[in-house]
Design an enzyme around this catalytic site. Structure first.
Site, PDB file in Angstrom:
ATOM      1  N   LYS A 123      -5.938   1.906   5.296  1.00  0.00           N
ATOM      2  CA  LYS A 123      -6.279   2.709   4.001  1.00  0.00           C
ATOM      3  C   LYS A 123      -6.722   1.878   2.885  1.00  0.00           C
ATOM      4  O   LYS A 123      -6.022   1.109   2.315  1.00  0.00           O
ATOM      5  CB  LYS A 123      -5.033   3.454   3.886  1.00  0.00           C
ATOM      6  CG  LYS A 123      -5.232   4.683   2.998  1.00  0.00           C
ATOM      7  CD  LYS A 123      -3.973   4.988   2.094  1.00  0.00           C
ATOM      8  CE  LYS A 123      -3.739   4.629   0.725  1.00  0.00           C
ATOM      9  NZ  LYS A 123      -5.028   4.582  -0.287  1.00  0.00           N
TER      10      LYS A 123
ATOM     11  N   GLY B   1       0.326  -4.717  -2.869  1.00  0.00           N
ATOM     12  CA  GLY B   1       0.306  -3.754  -4.171  1.00  0.00           C
ATOM     13  C   GLY B   1       1.620  -3.872  -5.018  1.00  0.00           C
ATOM     14  O   GLY B   1       2.164  -5.016  -4.955  1.00  0.00           O
TER      15      GLY B   1
ATOM     16  N   GLU C 234       2.986  -7.945   0.210  1.00  0.00           N
ATOM     17  CA  GLU C 234       2.556  -8.961  -0.508  1.00  0.00           C
ATOM     18  C   GLU C 234       2.646  -8.319  -2.133  1.00  0.00           C
ATOM     19  O   GLU C 234       1.745  -7.445  -2.009  1.00  0.00           O
ATOM     20  CB  GLU C 234       1.314  -9.684  -0.253  1.00  0.00           C
ATOM     21  CG  GLU C 234       1.223 -10.990  -0.884  1.00  0.00           C
ATOM     22  CD  GLU C 234       0.309 -10.662  -2.283  1.00  0.00           C
ATOM     23  OE1 GLU C 234       0.744 -10.681  -3.370  1.00  0.00           O
ATOM     24  OE2 GLU C 234      -0.859 -10.340  -2.034  1.00  0.00           O
TER      25      GLU C 234
ATOM     26  N   CYS D 217      -3.103 -11.097  -8.693  1.00  0.00           N
ATOM     27  CA  CYS D 217      -1.562 -11.162  -8.605  1.00  0.00           C
ATOM     28  C   CYS D 217      -1.002 -12.764  -8.593  1.00  0.00           C
ATOM     29  O   CYS D 217       0.062 -13.039  -9.132  1.00  0.00           O
ATOM     30  CB  CYS D 217      -0.986 -10.617  -7.160  1.00  0.00           C
ATOM     31  SG  CYS D 217      -1.817 -11.251  -5.696  1.00  0.00           S
TER      32      CYS D 217
ATOM     33  N   GLU E  78       5.103  -7.403 -14.928  1.00  0.00           N
ATOM     34  CA  GLU E  78       3.706  -7.723 -14.434  1.00  0.00           C
ATOM     35  C   GLU E  78       2.941  -6.732 -15.339  1.00  0.00           C
ATOM     36  O   GLU E  78       3.146  -5.584 -15.173  1.00  0.00           O
ATOM     37  CB  GLU E  78       3.524  -7.416 -12.835  1.00  0.00           C
ATOM     38  CG  GLU E  78       2.053  -8.088 -12.670  1.00  0.00           C
ATOM     39  CD  GLU E  78       1.651  -7.774 -11.264  1.00  0.00           C
ATOM     40  OE1 GLU E  78       1.290  -8.892 -10.665  1.00  0.00           O
ATOM     41  OE2 GLU E  78       2.089  -6.998 -10.431  1.00  0.00           O
TER      42      GLU E  78
END
Length: 491
Positions: A181, A234, A256, A289, A386
Site C-alpha cells: 500500500k 511511518g 520503523e 526520519c 518530531e
C-alpha cells in the site's frame, strides 16, 4: 495509451491498482497534487474492501508455488525485477520528483541505484540462509528460514520508491507474496514499480499494489486474518493502531517510526566538517526520519559552530526539486506545512530564539526556510516531538555526562550523529540509547547492517539477516546423534 493514465513529463502512469498480474480500476478515486506547485496530477483509484480482498486472495493463491521455489530459482525473477527498475530510471526520477518533491539529483544518483540494489542484494543474500547447521552434543540441528505467507507492506510519502524496495527485496527473496500500500500523498512510483514487476515476469499474485488511504485500504489490509506479516514505516500514532489491529490476529509487525535524533558536537570536533554535515539535515526539506534534528553543542564552541553552520545554510539552494542545482525542495502537503509552521510559532511564543529561518519560503506555498531554534528547555514540545520538516533545535552542554543525558532525554531512539576526536566520540556514542549512530559521518548505510529504532522509534530491525528473521518462520529440524528412547522425565 490508456487515456486514464496520469502523464508526468511524458511518462504514463496507471492510476489503478495492480492485483493478480493486472490493472484493476476503482469506482472511487482521490485527487493527487504535486508539492512543487500544487497542480493536479490526476485522480488515483481508491482501495475499497473488494480490492483489498482481491489482492490478499491473489497473494494467498500465489504463495504455494512461489514459496516452493528455492532461493536460487527465485533469484532470476528478482534480478530481472531490478533490471526493469533500471530501465525505468528516468521515469522513476521524474515521477517521484513531481509526486513527492524529492530532489531529482538525489533520485538519479542515490535512490534509483539503491532501489535496484535493495532487490538484487537480498536475492543474493537469501542464498546463504538455507538450512544452517548447528551441532550440539545431543543432536544435529538444521535451521530453516521458511517464508511466512502474505506480507502487507505500508510505506511513507518521504521515500516511497526506496522504502518499498527496501521491504520488498527481502520479503520476495524469502518466498513471501506481497501486498504493497503506497502513501496516498505520493503513490505514483509504486505504480511504476508494479509495471517493472510485471515486465520482469513475476508470477501473478506474487506482488500486488493497492492504493488508497490508511484509514480505508490500510486499515482493511492490516486487520485481515489471512496475512502473516505487516511491515510499516511511518508515524507513531498510526503504528499503534496497526499493532492493535494486527495483534488481534497475532500477526507480527515490523515498525520503523519517527526520530528525534541527537547531533552531538563535542569540544574536540572538526567544526567545519560537523557544520557542513549539519546543513545536510535539511535534505528532502527535513523530511528524513534518520536526520539528526537536535543539535547538542559544547558550550565552549557553540558560537563558532553556529557561525560556521550558518554559512553553509545560507549557501543552500532552495527551489524546484527538478532543477539539478536545488538542495532543498518543498514540503509534501499543505497540512504538513501547517504542522511545521505551528511547531515553530509555538516555540517562539514560548521563548525560543530563532538563529535563522522560521517562516515559509517565498519560492512557493509548500516551501519553508531552513530553520534553527535555540534557548530551549528539554521538556519543550519542539525538543521532544518530531517535526518532520526543515526545522532543527540547538542546545548547549558543559560536559559529556550532560550531553548524554540530553541525547537520551526523549521518547525516541532511532539514530544519531556524534562529532569529536574519534575515541572520544565513540565513547560518547556508546552511551547514547539509539538504534544506530554515526561517528564523524552521516548517512553511511550497508544492506548487511541492522536498521531500526528503540523506544517510540520502532520495533524490529531491517537489513541483512534481521530482515529475513522477520519475513520468515524460523524452523529447527532436530535429528538426535544417539538412539532416542522416550521417557516421562524427558523435557
Amino acid at each position: 495509451m490508456d487515456n486514464r493514465n496520469i502523464d508526468i513529463a511524458g511518462v504514463a502512469i496507471s492510476p489503478d491498482h495492480y492485483i493478480d498480474g493486472r490493472r484493476v480500476a476503482s469506482a472511487e478515486t482521490f485527487e493527487l497534487f504535486s508539492p512543487i506547485d500544487q497542480r493536479l496530477l490526476g485522480r488515483v483509484s481508491e482501495g475499497l474492501d473488494e480490492h483489498v480482498d482481491a489482492a490478499i486472495r491473489a497473494a494467498a493463491q500465489a504463495f504455494p508455488a512461489w514459496s516452493a521455489l528455492d532461493a536460487a530459482t527465485r533469484k532470476p525473477y528478482l534480478d530481472r525485477f531490478a533490471a526493469e527498475i533500471g530501465k525505468r530510471a528516468d521515469a522513476l526520477c521524474q515521477v517521484e520528483s513531481n509526486d513527492a518533491g524529492v530532489l531529482l539529483s538525489r533520485m538519479r544518483h542515490g535512490v534509483v541505484p539503491r532501489a535496484m540494489l535493495n532487490i538484487t542484494w537480498f536475492a543474493e543474500h537469501a542464498l546463504t540462509l538455507q538450512q544452517r547447521p548447528i551441532e550440539t552434543e545431543q543432536a544435529h540441528h538444521r535451521v530453516r528460514h521458511d517464508p511466512a505467507g502474505v506480507v502487507v507492506i505500508i510505506t511513507p510519502w518521504n521515500a516511497p520508491l526506496m522504502l518499498s524496495t527496501w521491504k520488498l527485496g527481502p520479503a520476495l527473496a524469502a518466498g513471501n507474496c506481497c501486498v504493497l500500500k503506497p502513501p496516498e500523498w505520493a503513490p505514483l512510483t509504486c505504480s511504476l514499480l508494479a509495471d517493472a514487476a510485471h515486465a520482469a515476469g513475476l508470477p501473478p499474485g506474487v506482488f500486488n499494489v493497492v492504493q488508497g488511504t490508511g484509514a480505508r485500504a490500510g486499515a482493511k489490509l492490516v486487520s485481515d486474518p489471512r496475512i502473516a506479516r505487516v511491515s510499516f514505516t511511518g508515524s507513531v500514532p498510526t503504528a499503534k493502531w496497526i499493532a492493535q489491529a494486527a495483534g488481534a490476529n497475532l500477526v507480527p509487525c515490523s515498525l520503523e517510526l519517527g526520530g528525534k535524533s541527537p547531533f552531538i558536537v563535542l569540544d574536540d570536533a572538526d567544526l567545519d566538517n560537523a557544520a557542513a554535515t549539519g546543513a545536510l539535515m535539511y535534505r528532502n526539506a527535513g523530511q528524513v526520519c534518520l536526520a539528526g534534528t537536535r543539535f547538542l553543542v559544547h558550550e565552549r564552541i557553540a558560537e563558532r559552530f553556529i557561525d560556521t553552520m550558518r554559512g553553509y545554510v545560507e549557501r543552500l539552494n532552495i527551489g524546484d526539486p527538478r532543477d539539478e542545482a536545488t538542495e532543498v525542495g518543498p514540503i509534501i502537503h499543505p497540512r504538513q506545512v501547517e504542522r511545521v509552521n505551528g511547531f515553530v510559532e509555538r516555540a517562539v511564543a514560548g521563548g525560543a530564539r530563532l538563529l535563522w529561518g522560521g517562516q515559509p519560503h517565498p519560492f512557493g506555498a509548500q516551501y519553508y526556510q531552513p530553520t534553527m531554534l535555540t534557548n530551549l528547555q528539554q521538556h519543550d514540545e519542539i525538543v521532544q516531538n518530531e517535526v518532520f520538516g526543515p526545522v532543527l533545535t540547538l542546545q548547549t552542554f558543559a560536559s559529556d555526562e550532560e550531553a548524554i543525558a540530553l541525547a537520551n532525554g526523549t521518547d525516541y531512539g532511532l539514530g544519531g550523529v556524534c562529532y569529536g576526536a574519534q575515541d572520544h566520540a565513540v565513547a560518547v556514542a556508546d552511551r547514547v540509547r539509539t538504534g544506530f549512530i554515526w561517528v564523524n559521518s552521516f548517512g553511511i548505510r550497508d544492506l548487511a547492517a541492522p536498521f531500526g529504532g528503540i523506544k517510540r522509534s520502532g520495533i524490529g530491525r531491517e537489513g541483512g539477516d534481521w530482515s529475513f528473521e522477520f519475513f520468515c518462520d524460523v524452523k529447527d529440524i532436530v535429528v538426535p546423534k544417539k538412539p532416542f528412547r522416550a521417557s516421562f522425565s524427558q523435557r
